[in-house]
Design a protein around this motif. Structure first.
Motif, mmCIF file in Angstrom:
data_model
loop_
_atom_site.group_PDB
_atom_site.id
_atom_site.type_symbol
_atom_site.label_atom_id
_atom_site.label_comp_id
_atom_site.label_asym_id
_atom_site.label_seq_id
_atom_site.Cartn_x
_atom_site.Cartn_y
_atom_site.Cartn_z
ATOM 1 N N SER A 65 5.633 -10.269 -1.760
ATOM 2 C CA SER A 65 4.673 -9.170 -1.589
ATOM 3 C C SER A 65 4.494 -8.390 -2.883
ATOM 4 C CB SER A 65 5.138 -8.253 -0.461
ATOM 5 O OG SER A 65 6.423 -7.730 -0.748
ATOM 6 N N GLU A 66 5.582 -8.181 -3.624
ATOM 7 C CA GLU A 66 5.474 -7.476 -4.906
ATOM 8 C C GLU A 66 4.716 -8.320 -5.921
ATOM 9 O OE1 GLU A 66 5.829 -4.631 -7.835
ATOM 10 O OE2 GLU A 66 6.056 -4.524 -5.657
ATOM 11 N N ASN A 78 1.099 -7.886 -5.200
ATOM 12 C CA ASN A 78 0.617 -6.584 -5.676
ATOM 13 C C ASN A 78 0.384 -6.588 -7.180
ATOM 14 O OD1 ASN A 78 0.694 -5.495 -3.123
ATOM 15 N ND2 ASN A 78 2.776 -4.702 -3.337
ATOM 16 N N ARG A 79 1.288 -7.219 -7.922
ATOM 17 C CA ARG A 79 1.124 -7.242 -9.375
ATOM 18 C C ARG A 79 -0.068 -8.101 -9.798
ATOM 19 N NH1 ARG A 79 7.303 -7.460 -11.896
ATOM 20 N NH2 ARG A 79 8.086 -5.658 -10.716
ATOM 21 N N ALA A 109 -2.742 -8.322 -7.860
ATOM 22 C CA ALA A 109 -3.890 -7.774 -7.138
ATOM 23 C C ALA A 109 -4.530 -8.847 -6.257
ATOM 24 C CB ALA A 109 -4.911 -7.172 -8.091
ATOM 25 N N THR A 116 5.921 4.762 -8.624
ATOM 26 C CA THR A 116 5.835 4.143 -7.297
ATOM 27 C C THR A 116 7.223 3.956 -6.705
ATOM 28 O OG1 THR A 116 5.915 1.894 -8.205
ATOM 29 C CG2 THR A 116 3.732 2.928 -7.968
#
Length: 864
Positions: free
Chosen positions: A291-292, A295-296, A298, A619
């Motif tokens: 998931s990270e 996110n990185r 996008a 964050t």
């Protein structure tokens, strides 16, 4: 005397008029004065030449005529006034011309801007008109195409059914003969289809009735219509073979046509084009959660999981993958992977150097240090006008207290109060490391003591300036000179002895000298020029940490730079969190805390260690990643320290531990600093024979887990300013676990030292009490060999121990079996008397041997 003192009022001649004028002055002052004015006299020239003469006055004819000149005006004054009037007139003309020129230029600028705006608006309207015309043209083309398809479909249908569309029907020509009646079952409604409700073709509108077609013929007709490209709605039954072969399709609906036209219109206006994909540099650690990673990049996490499943990896978005696999995924999505190490996660902490224009003055941070009971907390109470010392157990400070005080001059000062007990060395070192100024409190009746010397060393190690506060000057026998002289031994030369260290004589009890101390602090702070940037991300030091039952982990933080606000995400040591609330030293909730402000921070994930640094990050993912890295690094460090021990060292340590008695204890305290101080004090208790082993220590109330650990290890539980909850108390009573409560560190250390002393082996002391010489040896039935002795020195006791010496060599050591004088059993025989002695389980005795008589006593040892 009149108000004008005989002077005439000012006027311009003519009939005077009186009135009042209000004059305004600076600072809001006003004054009303009485003035007189005269009406302007208008002179009309009687001769033509008079106008020219009047013209010399620059518009004031009465000034140029000597006959009509005001009284008391000389020629020179008249000339000066005329010159001033002409100059004023010239300036007025020049100003008018300049204003006209400026107005003309402004009007030209406005006109130019107006034309530019109109040009842009016209171009924009033309562009929008062109786009609108293009969209309408495409819409008309699409509508015409749709109408053509509909017409073609209707034509094909009419061809198949043998009818004509009503739109193509022409009025029948008038022919003689009877009109042909329409069949009864012909469609009469315009909107009614040529097929019936079940898709069966209706009868043609012919005079003779057609033959009824069979089902086979209808199916053949429908198949032929489909072969000819009929896109109309399907007719007849939907069979399984028709569904599998894709037959019986529908035409595009009106809604689909509208969607297509809308897309075409948006594409023509430039709204329908998708933005270009942005290529990103993705930082890639050694392991990363899916998931990270999404996110990185996008990207959608589901797309990343789908990509990994195509590689044969059945994963979820919460699982972690290695760097090599993640790099393949990044390249597949068109991004660039940037490899980073685990330690690079801490680079997100803002370490940018502040600019000089961003720095602002901040309050000084002052730490009060000194020996125990020298009046540190009382001095702070006198400054704060509070009574903290009354709430301290035993009258001594056992925590670091952080306070902010407003001095009588209006300046703010942040104070740190450190404990003076010898066990709190780490607290004093921590206080000196975050401070700007150290106040060394020395009692005038006690002079320099061990913790005073330690505080001096801490201040020198931290390289912070000292201010010596000589307290208790109100007591009898106070000697400030002795304090100053003792400080010379530690390289502290005060100003009273021509040094550079400020010293203040005061009394915390009476308040004497408090103002002088505040002035000394202000002077030292001014010399240091303390500044910080309040507009950056906050950073600070954890002064104290505890576990509150109702509020969870709470940390006392001294903000050193930036501003800490409610809602900020931070990382502190191996813990992270989000600021849920900020509480100042008065117990009030605040929304933010600037530089040099001490606050309690709520919202931590766990209890940090005192002395950790707090940093605000952007964050939660960054904060969690940094905390996990630090926790893993600390665990690896402890494992590496344990692995560094060789097998030989382990065996030697195990052999040495066999002869060492251990006292296991479990410590729970109210705050982190107190727990560390207690552990350090207990680890110093012991020697080569006995030592104290700390099974576990922490902050917070005593729980069932602590009771279970204590039961398994047979250790007592030490509670410092904490209590066991109801469940833990009941469990401890059932399991027989001892819980001891303390509020003063003196009592705790003394009790543990006494308990450890009980593990020491008692010291056996031997006392000589007498000698006896064997004269003859007899054999007695039922007793054995009995020595006839003469007590030559001291006394012989039956309960004492004996040694048999032969030629000054000990050949036996034991106890007496019997001691008789004549035929009677006696307890002791004094010197110079004869007696009979028999040894317990030993009979090799000879005349001439010497018996040494002694007593042993056990002395209980204690730890120093």
């Amino acid at each position: 005397m009149s108000d004008t003192d005989g002077k005439k009022p000012l006027g311009l001649g003519g009939a005077p008029r009186s009135g009042q004028v209000k004059q305004s002055f600076s600072h809001g002052r006003t004054k009303s004065v009485v003035v007189e004015t005269k009406r302007k006299r208008v002179v009309v020239p009687t001769k033509p030449g008079a106008a020219g003469a009047a013209g010399t006055g620059g518009g004031s004819p009465n000034l140029g005529d000597p006959a009509k000149r005001p009284a008391g005006i000389s020629d020179a004054e008249m000339e000066r006034r005329l010159t001033a009037l002409r100059a004023a007139k010239a300036r007025e003309i020049a100003d008018n011309e300049r204003r006209a020129e400026e107005e003309r230029q402004r009007e030209e600028d406005r006109q130019r801007r107006r034309e530019e705006i109109e040009t842009k608006e016209r171009e924009e309207r033309e562009r929008l008109e062109a786009l609108r015309a293009k969209a309408e043209e495409e819409e008309r083309a699409a509508r015409a195409e749709a109408d053509a398809r509909v017409a073609a479909a209707a034509q094909r249908k009419a061809d198949v059914l043998g009818t004509r569309p009503r739109s193509a029907e022409k009025p029948a020509e008038a022919k003689p003969g009877p009109a042909t009646p329409a069949p009864a079952d012909a469609p009469t409604n315009r909107n009614q289809d040529a097929t019936g409700p079940r898709g069966v073709a209706a009868k043609a509108p012919l005079a003779p009735a057609p033959q009824r077609k069979t089902d086979r013929e209808r199916e053949e007709r429908e198949r032929s219509a489909k072969a000819k490209g009929d896109d109309n709605r399907r007719g007849g039954k939907l069979t399984l073979s028709a569904a599998l072969n894709g037959e019986g399709g529908r035409t595009r609906s009106l809604a689909a046509m509208k969607r297509k036209q809308e897309k075409a219109r948006q594409k023509a206006m430039g709204f329908g084009s998708k933005p270009e994909k942005q290529v990103r540099d993705v930082q890639l650690p050694e392991t990363i959660v899916i998931s990270e990673l999404a996110n990185r990049m996008a990207e959608r996490a589901a797309d990343v999981v789908k990509s990994l499943m195509k590689m044969g990896m059945m994963v979820t978005m919460n699982q972690a993958i290695d760097a090599d696999t993640a790099e393949l995924v990044i390249e597949e999505f068109g991004h660039k992977a940037v490899r980073v190490s685990d330690s690079d996660v801490e680079q997100v902490i803002d370490s940018v150097k502040d600019r000089d224009e961003d720095l602002q003055s901040r309050p000084p941070i002052v730490t009060i240090m000194g020996h125990v009971d020298h009046g540190k907390t009382s001095l702070l109470d006198a400054i704060r006008k509070a009574n903290v010392v009354s709430g301290e157990a035993g009258g001594i400070t056992q925590h670091i207290g952080a306070y902010q005080v407003k001095t009588p001059s209006g300046a703010l000062v942040s104070f740190l109060d450190t404990p003076g007990h010898a066990a709190f060395t780490s607290m004093r070192a921590r206080g000196a490391s975050v401070t700007d100024i150290v106040i060394l409190v020395v009692a005038a009746d006690d002079a320099v003591m061990p913790q005073t010397i330690e505080a001096i060393h801490h201040a020198k190690a931290a390289k912070v300036p000292l201010i010596v506060a000589i307290n208790k000057m109100d007591k009898h026998g106070a000697d400030a000179t002795k304090v100053r002289t003792d400080l010379l031994q530690h390289d502290i030369v005060v100003e009273a002895m021509s040094g550079d260290v400020q010293d203040v004589e005061l009394s915390a009890k009476t308040g004497m000298g408090i103002d002088n101390l505040l002035e000394a602090i202000a002077l030292q702070a001014e010399i240091l020029e303390l500044k910080a940037n309040p507009k950056r991300a906050a950073s600070g030091a954890v002064i104290e940490a505890k576990l509150d039952v109702g509020r969870g982990p709470v940390a006392t933080v001294l903000v050193q730079n930036g501003t800490l606000r409610k809602g900020d995400i931070f990382v502190v040591g191996e813990q992270w969190g989000k600021v849920r609330a900020l509480i100042n030293d008065q117990g009030e909730t605040v929304l933010e805390a600037g530089p040099s402000v001490p606050v309690e921070v709520l919202g931590l994930s766990g209890t940090p260690s005192a002395g950790d640094t707090l940093n605000v990050v952007e964050t939660e993912a960054q904060a969690r990643e940094i905390a996990d890295y630090r926790e893993k690094a600390a665990k690896d460090k402890r494992a590496a320290a344990g692995a560094a021990t060789t097998l030989e060292q382990l065996m030697a340590k195990a052999k040495a531990d066999q002869s060492v008695a251990e006292l296991p204890v479990l410590v729970k305290a109210d705050v982190q600093g107190s727990a560390e101080a207690i552990v350090q004090a207990l680890e110093k208790i012991g020697n080569d024979e006995v030592r104290v082993r700390i099974l576990h220590y922490g902050v917070g109330a005593i729980t069932d887990t602590d009771v279970g650990l204590a039961e398994a290890s047979g250790a007592p539980i030490i509670g410092f300013n904490v209590r066991a909850n109801a469940s833990a108390r009941q469990s401890a009573n059932q399991k027989g676990v001892e819980i001891r409560y303390y509020s003063i560190i003196y009592d705790l250390v003394d009790d543990i030292k006494a308990a450890a002393s009980g593990l020491l082996k008692a010291e056996v002391r031997e006392t000589f009490i007498g000698y006896a010489q064997i004269k003859e040896v007899f054999k007695v039935t039922g007793v054995g060999q009995v020595a006839g002795c003469l007590v030559t020195e001291g006394v012989a006791r039956r309960s004492a121990g004996v040694r048999l010496l032969r030629d000054s060599v000990v050949i036996h050591e034991g106890t007496l079996k019997t001691l008789k004088r004549f035929k009677d059993e006696v307890k002791e025989v004094i010197s110079g008397q004869e007696c009979g002695m028999a040894f317990e389980r030993y009979e090799d005795i000879r005349p001439g041997d010497v018996i040494e008589i002694f007593e042993r006593e056990e002395v209980q040892r204690t730890l120093a």
